[in-house]
Design a protein around this motif. Structure first.
Motif, PDB file in Angstrom:
ATOM      1  N   GLU A   1     -28.001   2.835   3.538  1.00 49.90           N
ATOM      2  CA  GLU A   1     -27.360   1.812   4.357  1.00 49.90           C
ATOM      3  C   GLU A   1     -26.894   0.754   3.360  1.00 49.90           C
ATOM      4  O   GLU A   1     -27.622  -0.159   3.001  1.00 49.90           O
ATOM      5  CB  GLU A   1     -28.359   1.229   5.352  1.00 49.90           C
ATOM      6  CG  GLU A   1     -27.727   0.259   6.316  1.00 49.90           C
ATOM      7  CD  GLU A   1     -28.724  -0.228   7.338  1.00 49.90           C
ATOM      8  OE1 GLU A   1     -29.005  -1.440   7.320  1.00 49.90           O
ATOM      9  OE2 GLU A   1     -29.217   0.598   8.141  1.00 49.90           O
TER      10      GLU A   1
ATOM     11  N   GLY B   1     -22.277   3.392   5.221  1.00 53.90           N
ATOM     12  CA  GLY B   1     -23.219   4.413   4.791  1.00 53.90           C
ATOM     13  C   GLY B   1     -22.668   5.067   3.543  1.00 53.90           C
ATOM     14  O   GLY B   1     -21.468   5.361   3.459  1.00 53.90           O
TER      15      GLY B   1
ATOM     16  N   THR C   1     -19.203   6.432   4.793  1.00 57.09           N
ATOM     17  CA  THR C   1     -18.917   6.521   6.212  1.00 57.09           C
ATOM     18  C   THR C   1     -19.231   5.195   6.885  1.00 57.09           C
ATOM     19  O   THR C   1     -20.003   4.392   6.348  1.00 57.09           O
ATOM     20  CB  THR C   1     -19.725   7.662   6.870  1.00 57.09           C
ATOM     21  OG1 THR C   1     -19.281   7.875   8.198  1.00 57.09           O
ATOM     22  CG2 THR C   1     -21.214   7.359   6.862  1.00 57.09           C
TER      23      THR C   1
ATOM     24  N   LEU D   1     -21.092   2.985   9.635  1.00 56.36           N
ATOM     25  CA  LEU D   1     -22.350   3.036  10.381  1.00 56.36           C
ATOM     26  C   LEU D   1     -22.195   2.168  11.624  1.00 56.36           C
ATOM     27  O   LEU D   1     -21.914   0.974  11.511  1.00 56.36           O
ATOM     28  CB  LEU D   1     -23.511   2.491   9.538  1.00 56.36           C
ATOM     29  CG  LEU D   1     -23.874   3.256   8.286  1.00 56.36           C
ATOM     30  CD1 LEU D   1     -24.970   2.507   7.528  1.00 56.36           C
ATOM     31  CD2 LEU D   1     -24.314   4.666   8.624  1.00 56.36           C
TER      32      LEU D   1
ATOM     33  N   LEU E   1     -27.466   1.586  14.400  1.00 51.56           N
ATOM     34  CA  LEU E   1     -27.897   2.856  13.830  1.00 51.56           C
ATOM     35  C   LEU E   1     -28.716   2.591  12.568  1.00 51.56           C
ATOM     36  O   LEU E   1     -28.242   1.934  11.644  1.00 51.56           O
ATOM     37  CB  LEU E   1     -26.703   3.734  13.475  1.00 51.56           C
ATOM     38  CG  LEU E   1     -27.054   5.055  12.789  1.00 51.56           C
ATOM     39  CD1 LEU E   1     -27.600   6.039  13.822  1.00 51.56           C
ATOM     40  CD2 LEU E   1     -25.850   5.636  12.096  1.00 51.56           C
TER      41      LEU E   1
ATOM     42  N   VAL F   1     -30.328   4.363   9.389  1.00 49.29           N
ATOM     43  CA  VAL F   1     -30.264   5.642   8.682  1.00 49.29           C
ATOM     44  C   VAL F   1     -31.645   6.247   8.488  1.00 49.29           C
ATOM     45  O   VAL F   1     -31.793   7.470   8.486  1.00 49.29           O
ATOM     46  CB  VAL F   1     -29.511   5.541   7.333  1.00 49.29           C
ATOM     47  CG1 VAL F   1     -28.057   5.132   7.543  1.00 49.29           C
ATOM     48  CG2 VAL F   1     -30.194   4.613   6.365  1.00 49.29           C
TER      49      VAL F   1
ATOM     50  N   LEU G   1     -32.648   8.712  11.353  1.00 47.80           N
ATOM     51  CA  LEU G   1     -31.815   9.864  11.692  1.00 47.80           C
ATOM     52  C   LEU G   1     -32.626  11.156  11.686  1.00 47.80           C
ATOM     53  O   LEU G   1     -33.406  11.397  10.755  1.00 47.80           O
ATOM     54  CB  LEU G   1     -30.670  10.009  10.689  1.00 47.80           C
ATOM     55  CG  LEU G   1     -29.629   8.888  10.617  1.00 47.80           C
ATOM     56  CD1 LEU G   1     -28.685   9.118   9.451  1.00 47.80           C
ATOM     57  CD2 LEU G   1     -28.854   8.803  11.918  1.00 47.80           C
TER      58      LEU G   1
ATOM     59  N   ALA H   1     -28.388  14.409  13.394  1.00 45.39           N
ATOM     60  CA  ALA H   1     -27.642  13.155  13.261  1.00 45.39           C
ATOM     61  C   ALA H   1     -27.265  12.894  11.805  1.00 45.39           C
ATOM     62  O   ALA H   1     -26.185  12.365  11.511  1.00 45.39           O
ATOM     63  CB  ALA H   1     -28.458  11.993  13.823  1.00 45.39           C
TER      64      ALA H   1
ATOM     65  N   LEU I   1     -23.419  12.444  10.589  1.00 45.12           N
ATOM     66  CA  LEU I   1     -22.975  11.278   9.831  1.00 45.12           C
ATOM     67  C   LEU I   1     -22.311  11.712   8.532  1.00 45.12           C
ATOM     68  O   LEU I   1     -21.269  11.176   8.147  1.00 45.12           O
ATOM     69  CB  LEU I   1     -24.161  10.346   9.556  1.00 45.12           C
ATOM     70  CG  LEU I   1     -23.839   8.977   9.003  1.00 45.12           C
ATOM     71  CD1 LEU I   1     -22.993   8.165   9.981  1.00 45.12           C
ATOM     72  CD2 LEU I   1     -25.134   8.224   8.676  1.00 45.12           C
ATOM     73  N   TRP I   2     -22.885  12.708   7.856  1.00 50.97           N
ATOM     74  CA  TRP I   2     -22.302  13.245   6.620  1.00 50.97           C
ATOM     75  C   TRP I   2     -20.907  13.815   6.903  1.00 50.97           C
ATOM     76  O   TRP I   2     -19.972  13.574   6.140  1.00 50.97           O
ATOM     77  CB  TRP I   2     -23.224  14.313   6.036  1.00 50.97           C
ATOM     78  CG  TRP I   2     -22.736  14.910   4.753  1.00 50.97           C
ATOM     79  CD1 TRP I   2     -22.955  14.454   3.490  1.00 50.97           C
ATOM     80  CD2 TRP I   2     -21.931  16.083   4.618  1.00 50.97           C
ATOM     81  NE1 TRP I   2     -22.339  15.269   2.574  1.00 50.97           N
ATOM     82  CE2 TRP I   2     -21.698  16.281   3.250  1.00 50.97           C
ATOM     83  CE3 TRP I   2     -21.381  16.985   5.524  1.00 50.97           C
ATOM     84  CZ2 TRP I   2     -20.945  17.342   2.752  1.00 50.97           C
ATOM     85  CZ3 TRP I   2     -20.628  18.046   5.033  1.00 50.97           C
ATOM     86  CH2 TRP I   2     -20.415  18.218   3.659  1.00 50.97           C
TER      87      TRP I   2
END
Length: 152
Positions: free
Chosen positions: A23, A34, A48, A50, A54, A56, A59, A63, A67-68
């Motif tokens: 994060e 992210g 990415t 976030l 959320l 991290v 996760l 999830a 996210l990846w």
């Protein structure tokens, strides 16, 4: 350079490769950045958005993968550097792309955000990624020219 503790993170495996997502930053609105780093140094980092709320570190595997998959590789205006303490930094170009080359050198610069630990953001005015090596960027992280506009 002094700084606080580690940023929230979570490690996982994607297609047989080990990744860690950090994060890296949060805006006052709660939106965040992210930053994915692969254990294989030959694999490109990803970043990415976030969503607010959320975490991290919370996760689950599904999830984490989602996210990846939403992430994108770094662009030509971004680069990862690792300082002498092992902290991971994201260097990003600022200002108009056409300014690179001297026509408006005072309007460009670099913004370096530590993605793995809480450290002040560093801005280097007039600098460009194409003109600076990783070693030069790392050397400037603690230089007095760097301006720390925020902690994220």
């Amino acid at each position: 350079m002094t700084g606080g503790g580690a940023r929230p993170r979570r490690s996982g495996t994607i297609d047989g490769a080990s990744w860690t997502v950090y994060e890296a930053a949060r805006a006052p609105s709660g939106l965040g950045l992210g930053y994915f780093v692969c254990d294989d140094p030959e694999v490109a980092d990803r970043r990415t958005a976030l969503p607010a709320g959320l975490a991290v570190s919370d996760l689950d595997d599904e999830a984490f993968r989602a996210l990846w998959e939403a992430g994108r590789p770094l662009t030509a205006t971004e680069r990862r550097v690792v300082d002498g303490d092992g902290a991971i930094w994201l260097a990003r170009s600022m200002g108009p792309v056409w300014a690179e080359g001297g026509s408006a050198a005072d309007t460009v610069g670099l913004r370096l955000c530590c993605v793995s630990a809480h450290r002040p953001v560093v801005e280097l005015n007039g600098a460009t990624l194409s003109e600076m090596s990783d070693a030069e960027l790392i050397a400037r992280l603690g230089a007095p020219e760097g301006v720390a506009p925020s902690s994220d």
